[in-house]
Design a protein around this motif. Structure first.
Motif, PDB file in Angstrom:
ATOM      1  N   PHE A  15       7.880 -25.369 -31.948  1.00 26.96           N
ATOM      2  CA  PHE A  15       8.359 -24.335 -31.028  1.00 26.96           C
ATOM      3  C   PHE A  15       7.837 -24.583 -29.615  1.00 26.96           C
ATOM      4  O   PHE A  15       8.573 -24.448 -28.639  1.00 26.96           O
ATOM      5  CB  PHE A  15       7.946 -22.947 -31.493  1.00 26.96           C
ATOM      6  CG  PHE A  15       8.750 -22.438 -32.651  1.00 26.96           C
ATOM      7  CD1 PHE A  15      10.134 -22.514 -32.657  1.00 26.96           C
ATOM      8  CD2 PHE A  15       8.124 -21.870 -33.740  1.00 26.96           C
ATOM      9  CE1 PHE A  15      10.873 -22.054 -33.713  1.00 26.96           C
ATOM     10  CE2 PHE A  15       8.854 -21.401 -34.818  1.00 26.96           C
ATOM     11  CZ  PHE A  15      10.233 -21.486 -34.806  1.00 26.96           C
ATOM     12  N   PHE A  16       6.565 -24.942 -29.500  1.00 24.10           N
ATOM     13  CA  PHE A  16       6.018 -25.242 -28.170  1.00 24.10           C
ATOM     14  C   PHE A  16       6.709 -26.457 -27.562  1.00 24.10           C
ATOM     15  O   PHE A  16       7.012 -26.473 -26.365  1.00 24.10           O
ATOM     16  CB  PHE A  16       4.515 -25.481 -28.236  1.00 24.10           C
ATOM     17  CG  PHE A  16       3.701 -24.228 -28.217  1.00 24.10           C
ATOM     18  CD1 PHE A  16       3.843 -23.293 -27.208  1.00 24.10           C
ATOM     19  CD2 PHE A  16       2.768 -23.984 -29.204  1.00 24.10           C
ATOM     20  CE1 PHE A  16       3.102 -22.139 -27.186  1.00 24.10           C
ATOM     21  CE2 PHE A  16       2.010 -22.840 -29.194  1.00 24.10           C
ATOM     22  CZ  PHE A  16       2.178 -21.911 -28.181  1.00 24.10           C
ATOM     23  N   HIS A  34      14.243 -18.492 -20.375  1.00 17.29           N
ATOM     24  CA  HIS A  34      14.648 -18.204 -21.757  1.00 17.29           C
ATOM     25  C   HIS A  34      13.815 -18.985 -22.775  1.00 17.29           C
ATOM     26  O   HIS A  34      13.212 -18.372 -23.674  1.00 17.29           O
ATOM     27  CB  HIS A  34      16.134 -18.477 -21.918  1.00 17.29           C
ATOM     28  CG  HIS A  34      16.670 -18.086 -23.236  1.00 17.29           C
ATOM     29  ND1 HIS A  34      16.828 -16.791 -23.618  1.00 17.29           N
ATOM     30  CD2 HIS A  34      17.047 -18.839 -24.279  1.00 17.29           C
ATOM     31  CE1 HIS A  34      17.300 -16.761 -24.838  1.00 17.29           C
ATOM     32  NE2 HIS A  34      17.439 -17.992 -25.268  1.00 17.29           N
ATOM     33  N   PRO A  35      13.729 -20.327 -22.682  1.00 17.26           N
ATOM     34  CA  PRO A  35      12.876 -21.023 -23.662  1.00 17.26           C
ATOM     35  C   PRO A  35      11.402 -20.699 -23.478  1.00 17.26           C
ATOM     36  O   PRO A  35      10.645 -20.690 -24.454  1.00 17.26           O
ATOM     37  CB  PRO A  35      13.161 -22.505 -23.419  1.00 17.26           C
ATOM     38  CG  PRO A  35      13.737 -22.584 -22.083  1.00 17.26           C
ATOM     39  CD  PRO A  35      14.423 -21.283 -21.817  1.00 17.26           C
ATOM     40  N   ASP A  40       7.812 -19.978 -26.694  1.00 18.79           N
ATOM     41  CA  ASP A  40       6.355 -19.866 -26.594  1.00 18.79           C
ATOM     42  C   ASP A  40       5.831 -18.703 -27.427  1.00 18.79           C
ATOM     43  O   ASP A  40       4.764 -18.797 -28.036  1.00 18.79           O
ATOM     44  CB  ASP A  40       5.931 -19.715 -25.148  1.00 18.79           C
ATOM     45  CG  ASP A  40       6.047 -21.021 -24.391  1.00 18.79           C
ATOM     46  OD1 ASP A  40       6.294 -22.057 -25.032  1.00 18.79           O
ATOM     47  OD2 ASP A  40       5.869 -20.996 -23.166  1.00 18.79           O
ATOM     48  N   THR A  41       6.570 -17.609 -27.470  1.00 18.86           N
ATOM     49  CA  THR A  41       6.155 -16.485 -28.303  1.00 18.86           C
ATOM     50  C   THR A  41       6.169 -16.865 -29.777  1.00 18.86           C
ATOM     51  O   THR A  41       5.220 -16.567 -30.520  1.00 18.86           O
ATOM     52  CB  THR A  41       7.081 -15.285 -28.056  1.00 18.86           C
ATOM     53  OG1 THR A  41       7.058 -14.963 -26.669  1.00 18.86           O
ATOM     54  CG2 THR A  41       6.639 -14.087 -28.863  1.00 18.86           C
ATOM     55  N   ILE A  44       3.239 -19.310 -30.450  1.00 17.37           N
ATOM     56  CA  ILE A  44       1.942 -18.632 -30.557  1.00 17.37           C
ATOM     57  C   ILE A  44       1.842 -17.897 -31.882  1.00 17.37           C
ATOM     58  O   ILE A  44       0.796 -17.927 -32.539  1.00 17.37           O
ATOM     59  CB  ILE A  44       1.755 -17.675 -29.359  1.00 17.37           C
ATOM     60  CG1 ILE A  44       1.423 -18.474 -28.120  1.00 17.37           C
ATOM     61  CG2 ILE A  44       0.681 -16.645 -29.647  1.00 17.37           C
ATOM     62  CD1 ILE A  44       1.328 -17.660 -26.871  1.00 17.37           C
ATOM     63  N   MET A  45       2.942 -17.253 -32.270  1.00 18.15           N
ATOM     64  CA  MET A  45       2.920 -16.500 -33.524  1.00 18.15           C
ATOM     65  C   MET A  45       2.656 -17.431 -34.713  1.00 18.15           C
ATOM     66  O   MET A  45       1.844 -17.119 -35.588  1.00 18.15           O
ATOM     67  CB  MET A  45       4.241 -15.765 -33.702  1.00 18.15           C
ATOM     68  CG  MET A  45       4.214 -14.756 -34.802  1.00 18.15           C
ATOM     69  SD  MET A  45       5.549 -13.572 -34.744  1.00 18.15           S
ATOM     70  CE  MET A  45       6.987 -14.576 -34.640  1.00 18.15           C
ATOM     71  N   ALA A  46       3.296 -18.584 -34.743  1.00 15.07           N
ATOM     72  CA  ALA A  46       3.103 -19.495 -35.871  1.00 15.07           C
ATOM     73  C   ALA A  46       1.719 -20.136 -35.838  1.00 15.07           C
ATOM     74  O   ALA A  46       1.041 -20.203 -36.868  1.00 15.07           O
ATOM     75  CB  ALA A  46       4.190 -20.570 -35.857  1.00 15.07           C
TER      76      ALA A  46
END
Length: 117
Positions: A15-16, A34-35, A40-41, A44-46
């Motif tokens: 994701f990053f 948008h990305p 990034d959210t 960070i969550m994963a």
């Protein structure tokens, strides 16, 4: 449990990486947000979720409290990142920054189709 941690860290990294590529590849300010906001959210969550899970490897009250704090950080990032992105877009619109539009490849003017033929 270690496999789940590795999978979460790998998804976070992807994701990053996708967010970084999106920031570089998008044509203007608004579409780059948008990305940055979404991926990034999710990254960070994963990643923090994986680290919080890894922290529970040695189970004790201290590690549980630390994992809860890590998940609270994820929650606050999850709530604040879209709000910050919206505020940045609003500030850009108020400053008069125009969104990107695609230009035609050739400069000829195409006749409009009326549909009455």
């Amino acid at each position: 449990m270690d496999i789940l941690v590795i999978i979460l860290l790998a998804f976070g990294f992807l994701f990053f990486l996708g967010g970084a590529v999106g920031i570089i590849r998008m044509p203007d300010f608004y579409s780059r947000l948008h990305p940055a906001g979404k991926l990034d959210t999710l990254g960070i969550m994963a990643m923090v979720g994986g680290l919080a899970l890894y922290n529970l490897h040695h189970f004790s009250l201290g590690t549980v409290l630390l994992s809860i704090k890590m998940m609270l950080i994820v929650f606050f990032v999850f709530m604040s990142s879209p709000t910050a992105t919206h505020s940045i877009v609003d500030a850009g619109m108020r400053a008069g920054l125009r969104p990107w539009t695609r230009k035609p490849k050739n400069n000829t003017i195409q006749p409009r189709e009326t549909g009455k033929e």
